[in-house]
Design a protein around this motif. Structure first.
Motif, PDB file in Angstrom:
ATOM      1  N   VAL A  50       0.973  -0.876   0.341  1.00 39.12           N
ATOM      2  CA  VAL A  50       0.351  -0.066  -0.370  1.00 39.12           C
ATOM      3  C   VAL A  50       0.601   1.608   0.089  1.00 39.12           C
ATOM      4  O   VAL A  50       1.920   1.491   1.095  1.00 39.12           O
ATOM      5  CB  VAL A  50      -0.840   0.096   1.496  1.00 39.12           C
ATOM      6  N   VAL A  73      -2.242   0.269  -4.903  1.00 39.42           N
ATOM      7  CA  VAL A  73      -1.139  -0.122  -4.522  1.00 39.42           C
ATOM      8  C   VAL A  73      -0.103  -0.376  -5.003  1.00 39.42           C
ATOM      9  O   VAL A  73      -0.379  -0.821  -6.770  1.00 39.42           O
ATOM     10  CB  VAL A  73      -1.780  -1.788  -4.384  1.00 39.42           C
ATOM     11  N   THR A  75       2.218  -2.872  -7.477  1.00 36.13           N
ATOM     12  CA  THR A  75       2.688  -4.254  -7.824  1.00 36.13           C
ATOM     13  C   THR A  75       3.155  -4.728  -8.331  1.00 36.13           C
ATOM     14  O   THR A  75       3.027  -5.165  -9.496  1.00 36.13           O
ATOM     15  CB  THR A  75       1.222  -5.648  -8.044  1.00 36.13           C
ATOM     16  N   SER A 102       2.516  -4.577   3.313  1.00 39.18           N
ATOM     17  CA  SER A 102       1.645  -5.989   1.925  1.00 39.18           C
ATOM     18  C   SER A 102       0.524  -6.431   1.751  1.00 39.18           C
ATOM     19  O   SER A 102       0.192  -6.916   3.772  1.00 39.18           O
ATOM     20  CB  SER A 102       3.091  -6.792   1.947  1.00 39.18           C
TER      21      SER A 102
END
Length: 167
Positions: A50, A73, A75, A102
């Motif tokens: 995040v 987020v 990724t 996470s």
């Protein structure tokens, strides 16, 4: 007396329809939410950290909440805007997933959403899993059709006394 009841019923109906459209948000140009569609989008699993929490009006909702909660987020190779739901309904997720934490998300997106936007079905933080939508993608905070807590729920003053909930 009969005409009074008819006019009163018509007046209440007009007020309810007007109020419902005033509180409803525009959505992404779709008339209904994803839970009411026969064909569901595929569920994907994403993991990342995040980087930001956003709470405010959401232009992509078909719901009636005045503000929604989003997690931004990272990724790995891309940044996604994860739509959680109304901030009051997802407060536990927001507390468990602060910036830097996470998370793993099962989510979906529709063709009308931006390419970086996903809607969370469930969010896993450490060993806790927060289920936000059921298998039909209906939000856990949504009351079933006819089971809401509004003026038409049938449980107001006069319930079962001969003058409440029925015209």
């Amino acid at each position: 007396m009969r005409h009074f009841r008819s006019r009163a019923a018509l007046g209440v109906l007009i007020v309810v329809v007007a109020a419902g459209s005033a509180f409803a948000q525009k959505g992404t140009g779709e008339a209904t939410g994803i839970a009411r569609r026969a064909e569901k989008p595929p569920i994907v699993t994403l993991s990342g950290a995040v980087t930001e929490t956003k709470i405010g009006p959401c232009k992509l909702t078909t719901g009636r909440a005045s503000e929604g909660a989003h997690l931004i987020v990272q990724t790995g190779d891309k940044t996604i805007n994860l739509h959680l739901g109304p901030s009051a309904a997802v407060a536990d997720v927001l507390k468990a997933a602060p910036v830097g934490r996470s998370i793993t998300v099962d989510g979906f997106r529709t063709d009308r959403m931006p390419t970086d936007a996903y809607v969370a079905k469930s969010v896993k933080v450490d060993d806790r899993t927060f289920t936000l939508r059921d298998d039909s993608l209906r939000p856990t905070w949504a009351a079933g059709r006819g089971r809401g807590r509004g003026a038409w729920s049938g449980r107001g003053p006069g319930w079962r006394r001969g003058y409440g909930g029925c015209f």
